[in-house]
Motif scaffolding. Structure first.
Motif: not given
Length: 243
Positions: A38-46, A86-87
């Protein structure tokens, strides 16, 4: 949580941490074996505010089986209006498999020890108050998320998941209830893993997989509402009920 529910919370807490840790290691290994990176991204903070929002509406909606589809729908609605953020681009197909594994682990824990903490409560049944029993358990499960697309040298991100189980027993015994519902949760988990593999392989559209996930979760609740064959109704004794 443990201190509020049981006098022997230290012993219960340690036992559940050990159980959760063992199953967390097994789950992380299975995820690695299935190639779930799993690619941790800023969007996952949503996912955090979305989870809090859904919990404020209905506590059961805090499960990722609802949060992930809700996030996907929000992103798709915004796309319709020309806003492609993109998030909202997340590995939804991998999340489906991940959620399936979480429920598989939860089902095992419920079967094995879901009836350990039992407390008498008043329950409304057939226009009168009877004595019911409340089951409530929590398991901290440490997970190692393998981040990145490099299969040789991935990055390891340690995370904790809190699995919870709460149920009310009107019929039969707490052990029977825990074993029956734990089996249902296990079957649901295995079905979601299979569904996730079909989505990941391109055989099923992502939105279909995400739609079936909360529908299946609601079906578990419907099964839980089905009474046992013969109800065991106990009269309420004021001294036996803790409110």
């Amino acid at each position: 949580m443990y201190k509020r529910e049981n006098d022997k919370w230290e012993i219960v807490g340690v036992k559940d941490v050990v159980r959760g840790t063992i199953l967390g290691v097994v789950l992380s290994s299975l995820m690695r074996a299935f190639g779930i990176t799993i690619e941790i991204t800023l969007g996952m903070m949503m996912l955090i505010p979305f989870t809090m929002l859904l919990v404020s509406i209905n506590p059961k909606w805090g499960c990722f089986a609802y949060v992930i589809p809700f996030t996907f729908v929000i992103g798709e609605v915004l796309k319709i209006f020309g806003h492609d953020f993109e998030i909202f681009q997340m590995p939804y197909e991998k999340f489906i498999i991940f959620i399936g594994f979480l429920h598989l682990v939860e089902g095992i824990l419920v079967i094995r020890c879901g009836d350990e903490l039992v407390r008498d409560i008043p329950v409304f049944h057939n226009n009168k108050i009877i004595r019911g029993q409340l089951l409530k358990k929590f398991w901290p499960v440490p997970l190692i998320i393998f981040v990145g697309n490099d299969g040789i040298n991935p990055t390891f991100i340690p995370l904790y998941a809190i699995l919870g189980y709460m149920d009310v027993v009107k019929y039969g015994t707490p052990k029977m209830k825990a074993q029956s519902m734990g089996s249902v949760i296990m079957v649901y988990g295995m079905a979601i893993i299979f569904l996730g593999e079909l989505v990941y392989g391109g055989f099923v559209p992502v939105f279909i997989g995400l739609l079936l996930m909360p529908i299946g979760h609601e079906f578990m609740f419907l099964i839980n509402y089905i009474p046992e064959k013969k109800p065991v109704v106990k009269s309420v004794k004021k001294a036996s009920i803790e409110i």
